[in-house]
Design a protein around this motif. Structure first.
Motif, short mmCIF file in Angstrom:
data_model
loop_
_atom_site.label_atom_id
_atom_site.label_comp_id
_atom_site.label_asym_id
_atom_site.label_seq_id
_atom_site.Cartn_x
_atom_site.Cartn_y
_atom_site.Cartn_z
N ASN A 158 11.98 1.74 0.82
CA ASN A 158 13.04 1.05 0.08
C ASN A 158 14.42 1.49 0.56
O ASN A 158 15.33 0.67 0.71
N LEU A 159 14.57 2.77 0.84
CA LEU A 159 15.85 3.27 1.36
C LEU A 159 16.15 2.70 2.74
O LEU A 159 17.28 2.28 3.03
N LEU A 160 15.14 2.69 3.61
CA LEU A 160 15.35 2.17 4.96
C LEU A 160 15.62 0.67 4.95
O LEU A 160 16.44 0.16 5.73
N LEU A 161 14.98 -0.05 4.05
CA LEU A 161 15.26 -1.48 3.91
C LEU A 161 16.67 -1.70 3.37
O LEU A 161 17.39 -2.59 3.83
N MET A 178 15.93 0.15 -7.52
CA MET A 178 14.49 0.29 -7.75
C MET A 178 14.06 1.76 -7.74
O MET A 178 12.95 2.08 -8.15
N ILE A 179 14.94 2.61 -7.27
CA ILE A 179 14.61 4.04 -7.19
C ILE A 179 14.94 4.68 -8.53
O ILE A 179 16.10 4.83 -8.88
N GLU A 180 13.89 5.00 -9.30
CA GLU A 180 14.07 5.52 -10.65
C GLU A 180 14.63 6.93 -10.66
O GLU A 180 15.49 7.26 -11.45
N VAL A 181 14.10 7.78 -9.79
CA VAL A 181 14.55 9.17 -9.71
C VAL A 181 15.16 9.37 -8.33
O VAL A 181 14.45 9.35 -7.32
N PRO A 182 16.49 9.53 -8.27
CA PRO A 182 17.11 9.72 -6.95
C PRO A 182 16.53 10.93 -6.23
O PRO A 182 16.30 11.97 -6.85
N PRO A 183 16.28 10.78 -4.94
CA PRO A 183 15.75 11.91 -4.17
C PRO A 183 16.76 13.04 -4.10
O PRO A 183 17.96 12.81 -4.17
N ASN A 189 17.59 17.05 -2.10
CA ASN A 189 18.00 17.49 -0.76
C ASN A 189 16.91 17.33 0.29
O ASN A 189 16.26 18.26 0.68
N SER A 190 16.75 16.14 0.76
CA SER A 190 15.85 15.83 1.85
C SER A 190 16.52 14.69 2.61
O SER A 190 17.58 14.21 2.21
N ASP A 191 15.92 14.26 3.68
CA ASP A 191 16.50 13.12 4.39
C ASP A 191 16.59 11.89 3.50
O ASP A 191 17.52 11.11 3.60
N ARG A 192 15.63 11.74 2.58
CA ARG A 192 15.70 10.61 1.64
C ARG A 192 16.92 10.75 0.73
O ARG A 192 17.61 9.77 0.46
N GLY A 193 17.17 11.96 0.26
CA GLY A 193 18.34 12.20 -0.59
C GLY A 193 19.64 11.96 0.15
O GLY A 193 20.59 11.40 -0.40
N ILE A 194 19.68 12.37 1.40
CA ILE A 194 20.87 12.17 2.23
C ILE A 194 21.11 10.68 2.41
O ILE A 194 22.23 10.18 2.23
N LEU A 195 20.06 9.95 2.78
CA LEU A 195 20.19 8.51 3.00
C LEU A 195 20.59 7.80 1.71
O LEU A 195 21.44 6.90 1.73
N PHE A 196 20.02 8.21 0.58
CA PHE A 196 20.36 7.62 -0.72
C PHE A 196 21.86 7.77 -0.99
O PHE A 196 22.55 6.82 -1.34
N ARG A 197 22.38 8.98 -0.80
CA ARG A 197 23.81 9.23 -1.07
C ARG A 197 24.71 8.56 -0.02
O ARG A 197 25.79 8.10 -0.35
N GLY A 228 0.79 -1.23 0.00
CA GLY A 228 0.00 0.00 0.00
C GLY A 228 0.82 1.28 0.00
O GLY A 228 0.28 2.36 -0.16
N ALA A 229 2.14 1.17 0.20
CA ALA A 229 2.99 2.36 0.18
C ALA A 229 3.19 2.81 -1.27
O ALA A 229 3.39 1.99 -2.16
N GLU A 230 3.14 4.11 -1.49
CA GLU A 230 3.32 4.66 -2.82
C GLU A 230 4.16 5.91 -2.76
O GLU A 230 4.27 6.54 -1.71
N GLY A 231 4.73 6.28 -3.87
CA GLY A 231 5.45 7.55 -3.99
C GLY A 231 6.58 7.71 -3.00
O GLY A 231 7.43 6.83 -2.85
N ASP A 232 6.58 8.85 -2.30
CA ASP A 232 7.65 9.16 -1.35
C ASP A 232 7.74 8.12 -0.24
O ASP A 232 8.84 7.77 0.20
N GLU A 233 6.58 7.64 0.24
CA GLU A 233 6.60 6.65 1.32
C GLU A 233 7.24 5.35 0.85
O GLU A 233 8.06 4.77 1.56
N GLU A 234 6.93 4.92 -0.35
CA GLU A 234 7.53 3.70 -0.90
C GLU A 234 9.03 3.88 -1.06
O GLU A 234 9.82 2.99 -0.73
N GLN A 235 9.43 5.04 -1.56
CA GLN A 235 10.85 5.32 -1.74
C GLN A 235 11.59 5.30 -0.40
O GLN A 235 12.66 4.72 -0.28
#
Length: 187
Positions: free
Chosen positions: A74-77, A96-101, A103-111, A64-71
């Motif tokens: 996936n990052l936390l996993l 699985m992340i098509e568009v890298p996040p 400047n947000s916490d998601r972007g920080i975690l991704f990098r 049921g997670a979509e969009g930012d929540e799904e991303q």
């Protein structure tokens, strides 16, 4: 002698593990109350270094997670997988992340994850590029700041720039003396 014995952290973490097992049984409700409880517990377990327990809960949140929540999930996993020694699984989740996040916490975690993986593959220069980019965009209060900075020190050390790495670690020890990222190797 007549006072109750205080419980150690081991007892607290055991109880949290019991709560994780119970939360696996809690159905996700439409109002999101249970979902938020599970998410909060998952974050608490992850911050405490209980990677496996947090993974179980993050997986429960995936349907049921979509969009930012799904991303974010996936990052936390991927983060948990990396910490449990599965950088292959972490790379698959990052892929699985098509568009890298950005400047947000998601972007920080991704990098941070990309930098850790590059460092593990022996490419300290690429790791430093990714980690430095993340450090530029990080908020002062971000939960990822200390870990990110410790990994940057590791990358400098891998490049043979030990003096700079030691200076960074010294500052971190002074500012965050109890940080897990200074007590254990971060690569």
């Amino acid at each position: 002698r007549d006072q109750p014995r205080s419980r150690g952290l081991g007892d607290v973490y055991k109880r949290q593990g019991d709560v994780v097992r119970l939360m696996e049984l809690v159905p996700l409700d439409g109002a999101g109350v249970h979902r938020r409880m599970i998410e909060q517990l998952a974050h608490t377990m992850r911050r405490g270094g209980f990677w496996g327990e947090s993974q179980v809960l993050y997986e429960k949140l995936r349907p049921g997670a979509e969009g930012d929540e799904e991303q974010l999930l996936n990052l936390l996993l991927a983060y948990g997988d990396w910490h449990q020694g599965s950088d292959l699984q972490a790379r698959a989740l990052l892929g699985m992340i098509e568009v890298p996040p950005t400047n947000s916490d998601r972007g920080i975690l991704f990098r941070l994850l990309q930098g850790r993986i590059q460092l593990g593959q022996g490419d300290a220069t690429e790791a430093l590029d990714l980690l430095s980019e993340a450090l530029i965009g990080i908020e002062a209060a971000s939960e990822w700041r200390v870990e990110l900075t410790a990994v940057i020190a590791d990358a400098y050390r891998a490049e043979g720039r030990d003096e700079l790495a030691e200076r960074i670690e010294s500052d971190l020890r002074r500012l965050h003396p109890t940080s897990r990222w200074l007590s254990a190797p971060s690569t």
